[in-house]
Design a protein around this motif. Structure first.
Motif, PDB file in Angstrom:
ATOM      1  N   VAL A 102      81.569   7.624  14.959  1.00  0.00           N
ATOM      2  CA  VAL A 102      81.591   8.266  13.377  1.00  0.00           C
ATOM      3  C   VAL A 102      82.604   9.285  13.713  1.00  0.00           C
ATOM      4  O   VAL A 102      83.530   9.345  13.054  1.00  0.00           O
ATOM      5  CB  VAL A 102      79.707   8.932  13.007  1.00  0.00           C
ATOM      6  N   THR A 103      82.286   9.530  15.061  1.00  0.00           N
ATOM      7  CA  THR A 103      83.113  11.143  15.132  1.00  0.00           C
ATOM      8  C   THR A 103      84.150  10.773  15.554  1.00  0.00           C
ATOM      9  O   THR A 103      85.294  11.130  14.818  1.00  0.00           O
ATOM     10  CB  THR A 103      82.977  11.130  16.951  1.00  0.00           C
ATOM     11  N   ALA A 104      84.815   9.358  15.352  1.00  0.00           N
ATOM     12  CA  ALA A 104      86.162   8.819  15.738  1.00  0.00           C
ATOM     13  C   ALA A 104      87.006   8.359  14.342  1.00  0.00           C
ATOM     14  O   ALA A 104      87.859   8.645  14.441  1.00  0.00           O
ATOM     15  CB  ALA A 104      86.337   7.809  16.645  1.00  0.00           C
ATOM     16  N   GLY A 105      86.409   7.934  13.511  1.00  0.00           N
ATOM     17  CA  GLY A 105      86.691   7.842  12.814  1.00  0.00           C
ATOM     18  C   GLY A 105      86.471   8.662  11.755  1.00  0.00           C
ATOM     19  O   GLY A 105      87.855   8.624  10.558  1.00  0.00           O
ATOM     20  N   THR A 106      85.654   9.766  11.633  1.00  0.00           N
ATOM     21  CA  THR A 106      86.145  10.781  10.536  1.00  0.00           C
ATOM     22  C   THR A 106      87.049  11.992  11.420  1.00  0.00           C
ATOM     23  O   THR A 106      88.132  12.037  10.077  1.00  0.00           O
ATOM     24  CB  THR A 106      84.329  11.604  11.118  1.00  0.00           C
ATOM     25  N   LEU A 107      87.404  11.982  12.728  1.00  0.00           N
ATOM     26  CA  LEU A 107      88.533  12.604  13.160  1.00  0.00           C
ATOM     27  C   LEU A 107      89.828  11.592  12.435  1.00  0.00           C
ATOM     28  O   LEU A 107      90.599  12.490  12.166  1.00  0.00           O
ATOM     29  CB  LEU A 107      88.955  12.351  14.959  1.00  0.00           C
ATOM     30  N   LEU A 108      90.323  10.363  12.792  1.00  0.00           N
ATOM     31  CA  LEU A 108      91.119   9.623  12.219  1.00  0.00           C
ATOM     32  C   LEU A 108      91.434  10.100  10.899  1.00  0.00           C
ATOM     33  O   LEU A 108      92.625  10.176   9.876  1.00  0.00           O
ATOM     34  CB  LEU A 108      91.233   8.249  12.426  1.00  0.00           C
ATOM     35  N   VAL A 109      90.306   9.595  10.220  1.00  0.00           N
ATOM     36  CA  VAL A 109      90.488   9.357   8.002  1.00  0.00           C
ATOM     37  C   VAL A 109      90.548  11.022   8.050  1.00  0.00           C
ATOM     38  O   VAL A 109      91.418  11.576   6.850  1.00  0.00           O
ATOM     39  CB  VAL A 109      88.988   9.240   8.162  1.00  0.00           C
ATOM     40  N   ALA A 110      90.042  12.119   8.613  1.00  0.00           N
ATOM     41  CA  ALA A 110      90.314  13.745   8.039  1.00  0.00           C
ATOM     42  C   ALA A 110      91.046  14.002   8.684  1.00  0.00           C
ATOM     43  O   ALA A 110      91.893  15.033   7.685  1.00  0.00           O
ATOM     44  CB  ALA A 110      89.248  14.377   8.432  1.00  0.00           C
ATOM     45  N   SER A 111      91.734  14.163   9.538  1.00  0.00           N
ATOM     46  CA  SER A 111      92.969  14.430  10.191  1.00  0.00           C
ATOM     47  C   SER A 111      94.448  13.465   9.381  1.00  0.00           C
ATOM     48  O   SER A 111      95.310  14.866   9.035  1.00  0.00           O
ATOM     49  CB  SER A 111      93.517  13.900  11.448  1.00  0.00           C
ATOM     50  N   MET A 112      94.583  12.613   9.641  1.00  0.00           N
ATOM     51  CA  MET A 112      95.015  11.807   8.685  1.00  0.00           C
ATOM     52  C   MET A 112      95.340  12.624   7.039  1.00  0.00           C
ATOM     53  O   MET A 112      96.094  12.777   6.345  1.00  0.00           O
ATOM     54  CB  MET A 112      95.354  10.109   8.178  1.00  0.00           C
ATOM     55  N   ALA A 113      94.367  12.529   6.501  1.00  0.00           N
ATOM     56  CA  ALA A 113      93.944  13.188   4.569  1.00  0.00           C
ATOM     57  C   ALA A 113      94.923  14.511   4.499  1.00  0.00           C
ATOM     58  O   ALA A 113      95.142  15.025   3.987  1.00  0.00           O
ATOM     59  CB  ALA A 113      92.221  12.948   4.224  1.00  0.00           C
ATOM     60  N   ALA A 114      94.450  15.910   5.665  1.00  0.00           N
ATOM     61  CA  ALA A 114      94.821  16.925   6.062  1.00  0.00           C
ATOM     62  C   ALA A 114      95.615  16.704   5.954  1.00  0.00           C
ATOM     63  O   ALA A 114      96.157  18.483   5.832  1.00  0.00           O
ATOM     64  CB  ALA A 114      94.047  17.059   7.051  1.00  0.00           C
ATOM     65  N   TYR A 115      96.889  16.154   7.058  1.00  0.00           N
ATOM     66  CA  TYR A 115      98.089  15.928   7.095  1.00  0.00           C
ATOM     67  C   TYR A 115      98.812  15.650   6.017  1.00  0.00           C
ATOM     68  O   TYR A 115      99.634  16.958   5.264  1.00  0.00           O
ATOM     69  CB  TYR A 115      97.982  14.725   8.082  1.00  0.00           C
ATOM     70  N   VAL A 116      98.548  14.792   5.546  1.00  0.00           N
ATOM     71  CA  VAL A 116      99.241  14.553   3.372  1.00  0.00           C
ATOM     72  C   VAL A 116      99.408  15.415   2.726  1.00  0.00           C
ATOM     73  O   VAL A 116     100.366  15.860   2.295  1.00  0.00           O
ATOM     74  CB  VAL A 116      99.027  13.127   3.252  1.00  0.00           C
ATOM     75  N   VAL A 117      98.073  15.768   2.501  1.00  0.00           N
ATOM     76  CA  VAL A 117      97.652  17.023   2.003  1.00  0.00           C
ATOM     77  C   VAL A 117      98.156  17.775   2.224  1.00  0.00           C
ATOM     78  O   VAL A 117      98.862  19.218   1.357  1.00  0.00           O
ATOM     79  CB  VAL A 117      96.170  17.309   1.600  1.00  0.00           C
ATOM     80  N   ASP A 118      98.275  18.793   3.527  1.00  0.00           N
ATOM     81  CA  ASP A 118      99.238  19.907   4.265  1.00  0.00           C
ATOM     82  C   ASP A 118     101.120  19.385   4.212  1.00  0.00           C
ATOM     83  O   ASP A 118     101.723  20.676   3.518  1.00  0.00           O
ATOM     84  CB  ASP A 118      98.743  20.638   4.713  1.00  0.00           C
ATOM     85  N   ARG A 119     100.832  18.114   4.071  1.00  0.00           N
ATOM     86  CA  ARG A 119     103.152  18.243   3.775  1.00  0.00           C
ATOM     87  C   ARG A 119     103.818  17.506   3.040  1.00  0.00           C
ATOM     88  O   ARG A 119     104.501  17.846   3.046  1.00  0.00           O
ATOM     89  CB  ARG A 119     102.911  17.418   5.693  1.00  0.00           C
ATOM     90  N   ARG A 120     102.522  17.051   1.607  1.00  0.00           N
ATOM     91  CA  ARG A 120     103.246  16.432   0.702  1.00  0.00           C
ATOM     92  C   ARG A 120     102.549  16.640  -0.359  1.00  0.00           C
ATOM     93  O   ARG A 120     101.179  17.218  -0.169  1.00  0.00           O
ATOM     94  CB  ARG A 120     102.591  15.366   0.866  1.00  0.00           C
ATOM     95  N   ASP A 121     103.311  16.803  -1.205  1.00  0.00           N
ATOM     96  CA  ASP A 121     103.080  16.822  -2.970  1.00  0.00           C
ATOM     97  C   ASP A 121     103.290  15.584  -3.617  1.00  0.00           C
ATOM     98  O   ASP A 121     103.887  14.907  -3.521  1.00  0.00           O
ATOM     99  CB  ASP A 121     104.086  17.831  -3.699  1.00  0.00           C
ATOM    100  N   PHE A 122     102.171  15.315  -4.226  1.00  0.00           N
ATOM    101  CA  PHE A 122     101.940  13.790  -5.238  1.00  0.00           C
ATOM    102  C   PHE A 122     100.455  13.614  -6.062  1.00  0.00           C
ATOM    103  O   PHE A 122     100.088  14.901  -6.052  1.00  0.00           O
ATOM    104  CB  PHE A 122     100.591  13.030  -3.629  1.00  0.00           C
ATOM    105  N   PRO A 123     101.224  13.585  -6.990  1.00  0.00           N
ATOM    106  CA  PRO A 123      99.773  13.421  -7.704  1.00  0.00           C
ATOM    107  C   PRO A 123      98.394  13.324  -8.025  1.00  0.00           C
ATOM    108  O   PRO A 123      97.814  12.464  -7.236  1.00  0.00           O
ATOM    109  CB  PRO A 123     100.407  12.081  -9.375  1.00  0.00           C
ATOM    110  N   GLY A 124      97.987  14.344  -8.276  1.00  0.00           N
ATOM    111  CA  GLY A 124      96.416  13.792  -8.180  1.00  0.00           C
ATOM    112  C   GLY A 124      95.750  15.056  -7.089  1.00  0.00           C
ATOM    113  O   GLY A 124      94.703  15.441  -6.538  1.00  0.00           O
TER     114      GLY A 124
END
Length: 300
Positions: A102-124
């Motif tokens: 759970v720790t490994a999966g949470t860090l992977l999913v959350a870090s990728m999502a946070a990076y995309v939200v912080d660095r990119r603009d997309f619909p929705g």
């Protein structure tokens, strides 16, 4: 040698200014109140732990009669009995497997999502952030337990611990916002320099940005590990038909009653003390990360 006493100069209105004694008294009162509050908080935090430790060294009769706070005689055999009855070796392995995955999966999913939200603009994008925030403040609890179980049945994961792991990984809202705050502290110029050198978006994330996020990953990972280690309801529901897959929190609950239906609270407390040890180990391993975060927050 006589000391020279400098006269107090009058102010513009001809009055002699009073010495600022009230300021020292105010600071003393504020500091005293702060220490009283901190000591009270520490006592409220440590008292349940001390009660658990004391109860784990008592006999069952002492726990039922409610005698003194300290045991009459230290019963270290409670730990061996709790380890044996609760099948600690098996349940500890199950809890460790679930918590690490759970720790490994949470860090992977959350870090990728946070990076995309912080660095990119997309619909929705704003809708996605709003949904993530709502999941932090709206506790649905047992309402979603049946749909989650039906989903795992459809995926044929209801008889394994992977169903519990996937559900816990999906609850990553707090980790998402925590890592997003760390991403904001990483300059965007690093991404631009990597792009100029021919690095793609994904490669930039894994090779350049993610290593700089190590302090944030350590802090977020510790919270994710604690949440997975202490989870009770999901492992209980998914392991009802397969006791060999039970986690340590579920196994500890089975210590409450013995084979003769007698209360075994002293064994439950001994098992609880044993279950705290992996969390202490995780904190010791992540302590360096906490120091890095604290040191980085006070740099000028």
């Amino acid at each position: 040698m006589n000391k020279q006493v400098l006269p107090q100069l009058p102010d513009r209105r001809g009055k002699i200014a009073a010495r600022p004694t009230s300021g020292h008294a105010g600071r003393f009162v504020a500091r005293t109140v702060m220490w009283i509050f901190l000591l009270a908080t520490a006592m409220l935090t440590l008292f349940p732990l001390l009660m658990t430790l004391s109860g784990s060294l008592k006999t069952g009769a002492e726990m039922m009669t409610g005698g003194s706070l300290l045991p009459a005689k230290l019963q270290f055999a409670n730990y061996a009995e709790a380890w044996k009855q609760a099948n600690f070796a098996r349940y500890t392995w199950n809890s460790a497997f679930v918590s690490i995955m759970v720790t490994a999966g949470t860090l992977l999913v959350a870090s990728m999502a946070a990076y995309v939200v912080d660095r990119r603009d997309f619909p929705g994008k704003s809708l996605y952030v709003t949904v993530q925030a709502s999941m932090m403040f709206i506790s649905v609890g047992a309402i979603v337990l049946r749909p989650q179980f039906d989903l795992m049945v459809a995926l044929h994961l209801n008889t394994t611990l992977w169903g519990v792991i996937l559900i816990l990984i999906s609850a990553h809202s707090s980790t998402f916002f925590m890592l997003q705050g760390f991403f904001k502290a990483i300059p965007r110029e690093l991404d631009e320099a990597a792009m100029v050198d021919g690095s793609g978006f994904i490669r930039t994330f894994f090779r350049i940005i993610l290593p700089l996020l190590t302090p944030g990953l350590g802090v977020a990972g510790l919270f994710a590990f604690r949440h997975a280690w202490n989870e009770y309801i999901l492992p209980l529901v998914f392991t009802m038909t397969n006791p060999q897959l039970q986690t340590l929190t579920v196994g500890l609950a089975n210590l409450r009653y013995g084979s003769s239906a007698a209360m075994q609270i002293h064994l439950m407390m001994a098992g609880a003390c044993l279950s705290i040890l992996p969390m202490l180990l995780a904190y010791i391993l992540a302590n360096k990360t906490f120091i890095q975060v604290t040191a980085g927050s006070v740099k000028g």
